[in-house]
Design an enzyme around this catalytic site. Structure first.
Site, PDB file in Angstrom:
ATOM      1  N   TYR A  87     -18.604 -26.188 -39.244  1.00 59.80           N
ATOM      2  CA  TYR A  87     -17.176 -25.866 -39.093  1.00 59.80           C
ATOM      3  C   TYR A  87     -16.390 -27.147 -38.799  1.00 59.80           C
ATOM      4  CZ  TYR A  87     -13.065 -23.158 -37.554  1.00 59.80           C
ATOM      5  OH  TYR A  87     -11.804 -22.626 -37.416  1.00 59.80           O
TER       6      TYR A  87
ATOM      7  N   SER B 247      -8.025 -26.874 -37.668  1.00 59.44           N
ATOM      8  CA  SER B 247      -8.406 -26.254 -36.401  1.00 59.44           C
ATOM      9  C   SER B 247      -8.315 -27.300 -35.288  1.00 59.44           C
ATOM     10  CB  SER B 247      -9.854 -25.762 -36.498  1.00 59.44           C
ATOM     11  OG  SER B 247     -10.339 -25.327 -35.249  1.00 59.44           O
TER      12      SER B 247
HETATM   13  N1  LIG Z   1      -8.908 -17.719 -34.507  1.00 59.11           N
HETATM   14  C1  LIG Z   1      -9.023 -18.961 -34.042  1.00 59.11           C
HETATM   15  O1  LIG Z   1      -9.252 -19.181 -32.839  1.00 59.11           O
HETATM   16  C2  LIG Z   1      -8.858 -20.135 -34.975  1.00 59.11           C
HETATM   17  C3  LIG Z   1      -8.796 -21.410 -34.402  1.00 59.11           C
HETATM   18  C4  LIG Z   1      -8.650 -22.507 -35.250  1.00 59.11           C
HETATM   19  C5  LIG Z   1      -8.549 -22.329 -36.607  1.00 59.11           C
HETATM   20  N2  LIG Z   1      -8.609 -21.081 -37.132  1.00 59.11           N
HETATM   21  C6  LIG Z   1      -8.498 -20.958 -38.590  1.00 59.11           C
HETATM   22  O2  LIG Z   1      -7.453 -20.065 -38.897  1.00 59.11           O
HETATM   23  C7  LIG Z   1      -7.697 -19.496 -40.180  1.00 59.11           C
HETATM   24  C8  LIG Z   1      -7.502 -17.986 -40.101  1.00 59.11           C
HETATM   25  O3  LIG Z   1      -8.536 -17.454 -39.302  1.00 59.11           O
HETATM   26  P1  LIG Z   1      -8.363 -16.181 -38.362  1.00 59.11           P
HETATM   27  O4  LIG Z   1      -8.640 -16.637 -36.991  1.00 59.11           O
HETATM   28  O5  LIG Z   1      -7.116 -15.468 -38.656  1.00 59.11           O
HETATM   29  O6  LIG Z   1      -9.650 -15.365 -38.823  1.00 59.11           O
HETATM   30  P2  LIG Z   1      -9.855 -13.915 -39.466  1.00 59.11           P
HETATM   31  O7  LIG Z   1     -11.332 -13.756 -39.642  1.00 59.11           O
HETATM   32  O8  LIG Z   1      -9.135 -12.885 -38.661  1.00 59.11           O
HETATM   33  O9  LIG Z   1      -9.139 -14.058 -40.888  1.00 59.11           O
HETATM   34  C9  LIG Z   1      -9.685 -14.859 -41.907  1.00 59.11           C
HETATM   35  C10 LIG Z   1      -9.458 -14.170 -43.242  1.00 59.11           C
HETATM   36  O10 LIG Z   1     -10.004 -15.000 -44.277  1.00 59.11           O
HETATM   37  C11 LIG Z   1     -10.649 -14.155 -45.228  1.00 59.11           C
HETATM   38  N3  LIG Z   1     -11.650 -14.886 -45.997  1.00 59.11           N
HETATM   39  C12 LIG Z   1     -12.890 -15.274 -45.596  1.00 59.11           C
HETATM   40  N4  LIG Z   1     -13.530 -15.889 -46.605  1.00 59.11           N
HETATM   41  C13 LIG Z   1     -12.669 -15.913 -47.659  1.00 59.11           C
HETATM   42  C14 LIG Z   1     -12.756 -16.417 -48.982  1.00 59.11           C
HETATM   43  N5  LIG Z   1     -13.879 -17.010 -49.450  1.00 59.11           N
HETATM   44  N6  LIG Z   1     -11.684 -16.277 -49.796  1.00 59.11           N
HETATM   45  C15 LIG Z   1     -10.557 -15.654 -49.344  1.00 59.11           C
HETATM   46  N7  LIG Z   1     -10.440 -15.119 -48.117  1.00 59.11           N
HETATM   47  C16 LIG Z   1     -11.480 -15.262 -47.276  1.00 59.11           C
HETATM   48  C17 LIG Z   1     -11.258 -13.047 -44.393  1.00 59.11           C
HETATM   49  O11 LIG Z   1     -11.557 -11.890 -45.167  1.00 59.11           O
HETATM   50  C18 LIG Z   1     -10.184 -12.808 -43.336  1.00 59.11           C
HETATM   51  O12 LIG Z   1      -9.266 -11.810 -43.747  1.00 59.11           O
HETATM   52  C19 LIG Z   1      -9.110 -19.921 -40.579  1.00 59.11           C
HETATM   53  O13 LIG Z   1      -9.046 -21.010 -41.467  1.00 59.11           O
HETATM   54  C20 LIG Z   1      -9.725 -20.355 -39.257  1.00 59.11           C
HETATM   55  O14 LIG Z   1     -10.752 -21.295 -39.430  1.00 59.11           O
HETATM   56  C21 LIG Z   1      -8.753 -19.976 -36.349  1.00 59.11           C
END
Ligand SMILES: NC(=O)c1ccc[n+]([C@@H]2O[C@H](COP(=O)([O-])OP(=O)(O)OC[C@H]3O[C@@H](n4cnc5c(N)ncnc54)[C@H](O)[C@@H]3O)[C@@H](O)[C@H]2O)c1
Length: 287
Positions: A161, A148
């Protein structure tokens, strides 16, 4: 797309994506299916990963959809063998599953911190160790770990986080060094997205006394700047170029630069930003 016409390097490859039921994971799956890749999709939420699989099957690629909780180590190890047996090989893993939590160190519980580390860090470790032998055996492997912007800079209310995403970055960068030295045929990329419009903030938990829904609304309004499709395209472009680091969004690039030229100053800046944006209010304060 057949292999002959593939100039993108993804057609016919077998790719594994965790957290594929939503957000960045779903967008990656749809884009990569469009590039002709066969996909092993998983999510802790079975219904959502089935929806993603249906979106990908239209592209005429092979898709395997499974429920997988990446914190379950034995299950993850077995899953790696299942994927290898199903497709015959595995080329790339996208360790994307993740969760968010809001809470100050003073108020959050050990359990809350552990849960974030379990999913965001240990999930990455479980998946990486489970699949690494298969990636090496493929002769053309790639590990893509999603950290992230908060794996580059810290932000108040994000200690768990931040810790999980800094740990993912350290683990991933060290893995890359080890594979460079061993000359095993596996590339490694660490991804640092900025604010992406996904469900991550709405799915986040918050420590007692914090208004989780209000914080999520503030995040969605003020920090979620980019579409998941833009994030997927940036990640895919970085993977194709075998980049060590992929930063998604101008804010990720700017804050990465700030953290390197002014490591102490960037901490003050993050604290000041959080007050200005009111994304991480103290218990009792309105978001
Ligand atoms: N959205 C942002 O702004 C952002 C920024 C930086 C990093 N990220 C990272 O990107 C990645 C994807 O996140 P996103 O934004 O698409 O979020 P999201 O919540 O839309 O998707 C995350 C997915 O992970 C699944 N998940 C949660 N716990 C789990 C587990 N124990 N085992 C398997 N699946 C699990 C959820 O069911 C969900 O479908 C994450 O690692 C998040 O930390 C997101």
């Amino acid at each position: 797309m057949n292999k002959q016409s593939d100039r993108t390097g993804f057609a016919g490859k077998v790719l594994v994506i965790t957290g594929a039921g939503s957000g960045i994971g779903r967008a990656l799956a749809v884009r990569l299916a469009g590039l002709g890749a066969d996909l092993a999709l998983s999510d802790i939420d079975g219904d959502s990963v089935e929806v993603t699989a249906a979106l990908c099957e239209g592209a005429g690629v092979r898709v395997k959809a499974d429920v997988l909780d990446v914190t379950q180590r034995e299950r993850t190890l077995a899953y790696a063998d299942e994927v290898r047996a199903h497709f015959g090989t595995v080329h790339q893993i996208y360790n994307n599953a993740g969760i968010a939590h809001y809470g100050e160190v003073t108020h959050e519980s050990f359990k809350e911190i552990e849960r974030v580390l379990d999913v965001n860090f240990w999930g990455v470790v479980n998946m990486t160790k489970a699949f690494l032998p298969h990636l090496i055996a493929s002769g053309d492997g790639h590990v893509i770990n999603v950290s992230s912007l908060f794996g580059l800079i810290t932000y108040p209310g994000q200690s768990a986080y931040n810790a999980s995403k800094f740990a993912t970055r350290g683990f991933t960068e060290c893995l890359r060094q080890e594979l460079l030295l061993s000359r095993d045929p596996v590339h490694v990329t660490c991804v640092h997205p900025g604010g992406i419009k996904t469900a991550v903030a709405r799915n986040a938990t918050a420590s007692q006394g914090l208004d989780a829904a209000g914080i999520a609304r503030a995040f969605d309004r003020r920090l979620a700047l980019h579409s998941p499709e833009m994030a997927a395209d940036t990640i895919i472009s970085g993977v194709r170029r075998r980049r060590a680091r992929v930063l998604v969004g101008a804010e990720a690039k700017a804050l990465d630069l700030l953290s390197r030229i002014a490591p102490s100053g960037s901490q003050r800046f993050g604290a000041w930003m959080s007050r200005l944006l009111r994304i991480a209010p103290r218990p009792g304060a309105a978001a």
